[in-house]
Design a protein around this motif. Structure first.
Motif, short mmCIF file in Angstrom:
data_model
loop_
_atom_site.label_atom_id
_atom_site.label_comp_id
_atom_site.label_asym_id
_atom_site.label_seq_id
_atom_site.Cartn_x
_atom_site.Cartn_y
_atom_site.Cartn_z
N ALA A 76 12.32 7.79 -76.80
CA ALA A 76 10.97 7.23 -76.94
C ALA A 76 11.02 5.71 -76.88
O ALA A 76 10.17 5.07 -76.23
N VAL A 77 12.00 5.12 -77.54
CA VAL A 77 12.11 3.66 -77.54
C VAL A 77 12.47 3.16 -76.14
O VAL A 77 11.88 2.18 -75.65
N ALA A 78 13.40 3.82 -75.47
CA ALA A 78 13.72 3.42 -74.10
C ALA A 78 12.48 3.47 -73.23
O ALA A 78 12.24 2.58 -72.40
N GLY A 79 11.65 4.50 -73.42
CA GLY A 79 10.42 4.61 -72.65
C GLY A 79 9.44 3.49 -72.95
O GLY A 79 8.81 2.94 -72.03
N ARG A 80 9.31 3.15 -74.22
CA ARG A 80 8.40 2.05 -74.60
C ARG A 80 8.86 0.72 -74.02
O ARG A 80 8.06 -0.08 -73.53
N LEU A 81 10.17 0.47 -74.08
CA LEU A 81 10.69 -0.80 -73.58
C LEU A 81 10.60 -0.85 -72.06
O LEU A 81 10.29 -1.91 -71.48
N ALA A 82 10.84 0.27 -71.40
CA ALA A 82 10.70 0.31 -69.94
C ALA A 82 9.26 0.02 -69.53
O ALA A 82 9.01 -0.72 -68.57
N ALA A 83 8.32 0.57 -70.28
CA ALA A 83 6.91 0.37 -69.96
C ALA A 83 6.48 -1.08 -70.15
O ALA A 83 5.50 -1.53 -69.54
N ALA A 84 7.20 -1.81 -70.99
CA ALA A 84 6.87 -3.22 -71.21
C ALA A 84 7.35 -4.13 -70.07
O ALA A 84 6.93 -5.28 -69.98
N LEU A 85 8.23 -3.59 -69.21
CA LEU A 85 8.80 -4.39 -68.13
C LEU A 85 7.89 -4.39 -66.90
O LEU A 85 7.19 -3.42 -66.62
N ARG A 86 7.94 -5.46 -66.15
CA ARG A 86 7.34 -5.46 -64.81
C ARG A 86 8.24 -4.64 -63.89
O ARG A 86 9.44 -4.46 -64.17
N PRO A 87 7.72 -4.16 -62.77
CA PRO A 87 8.60 -3.52 -61.79
C PRO A 87 9.71 -4.48 -61.36
O PRO A 87 9.46 -5.65 -61.05
N GLY B 258 35.77 0.60 -73.92
CA GLY B 258 35.97 0.32 -75.34
C GLY B 258 34.77 0.67 -76.20
O GLY B 258 33.82 1.32 -75.75
N GLY B 259 34.82 0.19 -77.44
CA GLY B 259 33.85 0.58 -78.45
C GLY B 259 32.59 -0.23 -78.50
O GLY B 259 31.76 -0.05 -79.42
N TYR B 260 32.38 -1.14 -77.56
CA TYR B 260 31.15 -1.93 -77.50
C TYR B 260 30.76 -2.10 -76.04
O TYR B 260 31.63 -2.32 -75.18
N ALA B 261 29.48 -1.96 -75.75
CA ALA B 261 29.02 -2.09 -74.36
C ALA B 261 27.70 -2.84 -74.31
O ALA B 261 26.84 -2.68 -75.20
N VAL B 262 27.55 -3.64 -73.28
CA VAL B 262 26.29 -4.31 -72.97
C VAL B 262 25.84 -3.75 -71.62
O VAL B 262 26.53 -3.91 -70.62
N SER B 263 24.72 -3.07 -71.61
CA SER B 263 24.24 -2.38 -70.41
C SER B 263 22.99 -3.06 -69.87
O SER B 263 22.10 -3.44 -70.64
N VAL B 264 22.92 -3.19 -68.56
CA VAL B 264 21.77 -3.78 -67.89
C VAL B 264 21.15 -2.72 -67.00
O VAL B 264 21.80 -2.19 -66.11
N HIS B 265 19.89 -2.38 -67.27
CA HIS B 265 19.15 -1.41 -66.47
C HIS B 265 17.93 -2.10 -65.85
O HIS B 265 17.35 -2.99 -66.46
N ARG B 266 17.57 -1.64 -64.66
CA ARG B 266 16.42 -2.21 -63.95
C ARG B 266 15.31 -1.18 -63.81
O ARG B 266 15.57 -0.01 -63.54
N ARG B 267 14.10 -1.66 -64.00
CA ARG B 267 12.94 -0.77 -63.79
C ARG B 267 12.63 -0.68 -62.31
O ARG B 267 12.58 -1.70 -61.63
#
Length: 201
Positions: free
Chosen positions: A129-140, A192-201
């Motif tokens: 749900a949170v991923a969906g809310r944050l995605a919706a806040a992004l511009r294309p 490893g045990g920590y990751a920084v992920s970048v996703h695009r809308r």
């Protein structure tokens, strides 16, 4: 109830800020998150700091010339942020129900940053749900960048979400993985045990 609230009772803002202030005084670099964000989008871009906490990342991004908005559920953390930068827009909101328009803020952010173990500290079962809310806040074409621990060495609680599970949440929200790092300094991810992920809308 979020795992963060179970952990802190929603009263840890001052202690949290002091911990980071002590790290800064010791000479530790405190701006890796802001640096990576600044490498992803140009100066002046609109940035949403989702789970902004005491404002450390957002205040630095504002200093670098970004148009920033901060959202957090923890009133004690926001109180610190507002004291440190009263001129910036800070909002109290639950990310599982986050609607920028309801706060008087237009959607269409160029970048949403979720630093500080936001996803592992959500209430179990609310990650999609949170991923969906944050995605919706992004511009294309906008970017979601999230960094969080994946094991007990990198988290204050037992791990709550795996990377494949997080990627599935993002995919369901219409986001595509474009990069993954091991640190906010953009070191290559090595499993490893920590990751920084970048996703695009």
């Amino acid at each position: 109830m979020s795992r963060w609230h179970e952990l802190t009772g929603g009263t840890s803002g001052r202690d949290y800020a002091e911990r980071f202030a002590a790290l800064a005084r010791s000479g530790k670099d405190m701006h890796g998150e802001a640096r990576l964000c600044a490498a992803l989008v140009p100066e002046g871009a609109r940035v949403l700091d989702a789970g902004c906490g005491t404002g450390r990342v957002m205040i630095r991004l504002a200093e670098l010339g970004y148009d920033c908005t901060g959202v957090d559920l923890d009133a004690s953390m926001l109180a610190v942020a507002r004291r440190q930068a009263p001129e910036l827009p800070w909002f109290q909101a639950d990310l599982t129900e986050f609607e920028p328009g309801e706060l008087g803020v237009p959607a269409g952010f160029d970048l949403v940053v979720a630093a500080g173990n936001i996803f592992p500290l959500l209430a179990p079962g609310t990650e999609a749900a949170v991923a969906g809310r944050l995605a919706a806040a992004l511009r294309p074409g906008g970017l979601l960048v999230a960094g969080f621990g994946l094991d007990e060495a990198h988290l204050p609680v037992p791990p709550g979400i795996t990377l494949p599970e997080y990627d599935d949440c993002c995919a369901a929200a219409g986001l595509t993985l474009v990069d993954r790092f091991a640190t906010w300094d953009a070191d290559p991810y090595d499993g490893g045990g920590y990751a920084v992920s970048v996703h695009r809308r």
